[in-house]
Design a protein around this motif. Structure first.
Motif, PDB file in Angstrom:
ATOM      1  N   ARG A 169       0.816  -1.224   0.000  1.00 22.09           N
ATOM      2  CA  ARG A 169       0.000   0.000   0.000  1.00 22.09           C
ATOM      3  C   ARG A 169       0.844   1.266   0.000  1.00 22.09           C
ATOM      4  N   TYR A 170       1.917   1.279   0.806  1.00 22.91           N
ATOM      5  CA  TYR A 170       2.681   2.514   1.011  1.00 22.91           C
ATOM      6  C   TYR A 170       4.049   2.513   0.337  1.00 22.91           C
ATOM      7  N   PRO A 179       7.749   9.577   0.357  1.00 25.11           N
ATOM      8  CA  PRO A 179       7.498   8.457   1.267  1.00 25.11           C
ATOM      9  C   PRO A 179       6.629   8.847   2.454  1.00 25.11           C
ATOM     10  N   ASP A 180       5.975   7.845   3.008  1.00 24.31           N
ATOM     11  CA  ASP A 180       5.309   7.993   4.294  1.00 24.31           C
ATOM     12  C   ASP A 180       6.319   7.586   5.354  1.00 24.31           C
ATOM     13  N   GLY A 186      10.232   0.134   5.942  1.00 22.15           N
ATOM     14  CA  GLY A 186      11.514   0.724   6.308  1.00 22.15           C
ATOM     15  C   GLY A 186      11.349   2.021   7.091  1.00 22.15           C
ATOM     16  N   GLY A 187      10.103   2.323   7.482  1.00 24.95           N
ATOM     17  CA  GLY A 187       9.826   3.542   8.224  1.00 24.95           C
ATOM     18  C   GLY A 187       9.681   3.296   9.719  1.00 24.95           C
ATOM     19  N   LEU A 188       9.112   4.264  10.411  1.00 30.48           N
ATOM     20  CA  LEU A 188       9.016   4.209  11.865  1.00 30.48           C
ATOM     21  C   LEU A 188       8.149   3.058  12.347  1.00 30.48           C
ATOM     22  N   ARG A 189       7.141   2.686  11.596  1.00 31.86           N
ATOM     23  CA  ARG A 189       6.306   1.558  11.983  1.00 31.86           C
ATOM     24  C   ARG A 189       7.119   0.267  12.053  1.00 31.86           C
ATOM     25  N   ARG A 230       0.633  20.475  10.981  1.00 28.15           N
ATOM     26  CA  ARG A 230      -0.328  19.392  11.218  1.00 28.15           C
ATOM     27  C   ARG A 230       0.400  18.058  11.344  1.00 28.15           C
ATOM     28  N   ALA A 231      -0.340  17.069  11.826  1.00 25.04           N
ATOM     29  CA  ALA A 231       0.231  15.737  12.057  1.00 25.04           C
ATOM     30  C   ALA A 231       0.182  14.930  10.773  1.00 25.04           C
ATOM     31  N   THR A 232       1.196  15.064   9.963  1.00 24.54           N
ATOM     32  CA  THR A 232       1.284  14.296   8.725  1.00 24.54           C
ATOM     33  C   THR A 232       2.615  13.561   8.689  1.00 24.54           C
ATOM     34  N   ASP A 233       2.607  12.389   8.093  1.00 27.38           N
ATOM     35  CA  ASP A 233       3.838  11.603   7.967  1.00 27.38           C
ATOM     36  C   ASP A 233       4.281  11.467   6.520  1.00 27.38           C
TER      37      ASP A 233
END
Length: 548
Positions: A169-170, A179-180, A186-189, A230-233
């Motif tokens: 999905r991402y 990127p998100d 490979g991100g914070l998740r 705002r809270a965006t990633d």
């Protein structure tokens, strides 16, 4: 409340560069405020404790972060009183304009929620008590960890399915232009996922290797929240210059390179962890993997190339291998792994990086053929290529690769960074080798068709000059060097002609013939054009364009 809001605003206004110290200070300020709220709400009256979860539990608060809070209460407390206390705690947080992810649980309910929801259990593993006795958190964590470890293999395989679905999905953080920072693979998740895997005690997870990448992505996310308000990633192209400036980076290109490098590190450790996790689950359920050097002394080692064997699901060096005297071994081992559909073991990559000498100039024929074989393995080549790239083995063999590594594209039709686009194009070309008389030139030409990007001037012309230097070093003869140079120079000829010129005009045909000249070149350019389009993005990979 107003006092907390003012202090929070002052803290976020201090200093221009987001940092770990600022995140810790924000968490401490929030803790202090929550303690005041909890005391005023009468949390003690229901035997309660306020527990921070997830990023707040790790004290990694960004300007736009949710407050992930669980109120643990005594199972014998009056339900009406619990509701009254909870509302008295939650409403001031909402009134302060903060986003709140909240829950009220008994210890038993917390355990049941962890057993039912993977996201919940991962959040709980990063828990800490903000207010009240810590004994409640200790109780539910004891049971949650026991359950997690008892059903570790099964639950981790379920988690891996979710990880793969999220990647579909991402996309992959290491290769995306927008990127998100949290959800892309490979991100914070994935850092939270890695911590969860580590706590299963089923396999080793090299968390130390991702420490810098973690802090870098947190800094970038903090800057993004400040820039956008705002809270965006999602790190959009239009916001990258301002984020880069806030972080003190020289340009948005420098920012994206750093982000991609961090994502590459996290995804590499994640890939390795999941590979070994699946191997452990399949072969020795609940066994603990201890880091060691894998040798081929076991009876089940199967030779797959000279000096390379298949052992325990990975390609490893044979006991008789001599990396110090075999400069081709890097490519031979990589090709054998990709063609066998396995990974190079981490120990093998480390040993190759440390012991193998540079390739001679020109490359031996075996090295050139091994590179073609590696690329020709198609999608199976990608994890092997990435393992070499992690240890800078690609740039050691091909110095020109350094400029395109993690390099952003400046055309919005592109999905991937330059290096991943080149690899994706070569992977696509591997499915078209039967359409050309020289598959090797198609694959090499695909891998280097955009090698001129990142330099001043037209990238096709720059790429031609680079390939005229690179191809002879790789051992290609004069004829093949000329073909590769012309392929790189004219790799946009067919798509641009097809979409911008009258295909029924004889002058169009004459123009193409004058430039292409041979059927061999036409075959390669045709296959490359389609491979390139499919690796670029949906805007240029329609069947209508392919038909033209």
């Amino acid at each position: 409340m107003s006092d907390f809001v003012a202090k929070r605003a002052d803290l976020l206004a201090q200093g221009n560069v987001p940092s770990i110290e600022q995140r810790l200070a924000l968490a401490d300020l929030t803790d202090e405020w929550l303690c005041e709220l909890a005391a005023a709400a009468g949390v003690e009256a229901v035997g309660g404790s306020v527990i921070a979860l997830g990023g707040y539990g790790r004290r990694e608060l960004a300007p736009g972060s949710d407050l992930d809070i669980m109120l643990i209460v005594d199972g014998n407390a009056n339900p009406e009183k619990v509701s009254e206390v909870a509302n008295a705690l939650w409403y001031p947080i909402w009134d302060a304009g903060l986003r709140l992810d909240h829950s009220v649980r008994t210890v038993a309910e917390a355990r049941r929620m962890a057993a039912a929801d993977l996201k919940v259990v991962l959040g709980m593993m990063d828990s800490r008590t903000v207010y009240g006795p810590d004994v409640a958190r200790q109780k539910f964590m004891e049971s949650v960890l026991a359950d997690w470890q008892a059903l570790g293999a099964k639950r981790l395989m379920e988690l891996h399915v979710q990880v793969r679905e999220r990647m579909e999905r991402y996309g992959e953080l290491a290769h995306m232009l927008e990127p998100d920072l949290k959800e892309s693979y490979g991100g914070l998740r994935d850092l939270s996922v890695l911590r969860g895997v580590a706590m299963s005690n089923l396999t080793h997870v090299d968390l130390e290797a991702v420490t810098y990448a973690n802090q870098l992505l947190l800094d970038v996310r903090d800057a993004l929240h400040r820039v956008t308000g705002r809270a965006t990633d999602r790190l959009m192209l239009q916001e990258q210059p301002a984020v880069a400036a806030l972080l003190g980076m020289e340009s948005s290109d420098a920012l994206l390179r750093e982000v991609c490098a961090a994502g590459r590190t996290i995804s590499y450790v994640s890939d390795l962890t999941w590979h070994r996790m699946k191997r452990q689950a399949a072969q020795i359920p609940r066994a603990r993997w201890s880091r060691r050097t894998i040798l081929s002394t076991n009876n089940d080692a199967t030779p797959i190339a000279e000096g390379v064997v298949l052992h325990d699901g990975e390609a490893v060096l044979a006991e008789t291998a001599n990396p110090a005297g075999d400069p081709v071994l890097i490519l031979r081992a990589a090709a054998a792994a990709a063609q066998s559909g396995v990974r190079l073991s981490l120990e093998t990559v480390d040993r190759l990086a440390q012991e193998c000498p540079p390739l001679p100039t020109p490359w031996p024929r075996a090295a050139r053929e091994a590179l073609v074989s590696l690329i020709g393995a198609g999608r199976l080549a990608i994890p092997v290529w990435e393992s070499l790239d992690q240890r800078d083995l690609i740039t050691r063999m091909i110095p020109e690769w350094a400029v395109v590594r993690s390099a952003p594209q400046h055309n919005p039709i592109h999905t991937f960074t330059v290096d991943r686009h080149l690899v994706e194009t070569a992977v696509n070309a591997s499915t078209m080798t039967r359409r050309v008389s020289r598959p090797d030139l198609l694959l090499i030409g695909s891998l280097f068709h955009d090698i001129g990007k990142g330099h001043e001037g037209d990238h096709s012309e720059v790429g031609e000059r680079l390939v005229r230097d690179l191809a002879p070093r790789m051992g290609f003869d004069q004829h093949d060097v000329e073909v590769l140079a012309q392929v790189v120079l004219h790799h946009l000829l067919l798509p641009e002609t097809a979409t911008r010129r009258d295909l029924d005009d004889p002058a169009t045909i004459e123009h193409v013939v004058d430039l292409v000249q041979t059927h061999e070149m036409l075959e390669i350019l045709h296959a490359l054009s389609e491979s390139d389009a499919r690796a670029t993005g949906p805007a240029v990979s329609s069947e209508w364009r392919f038909a033209l």
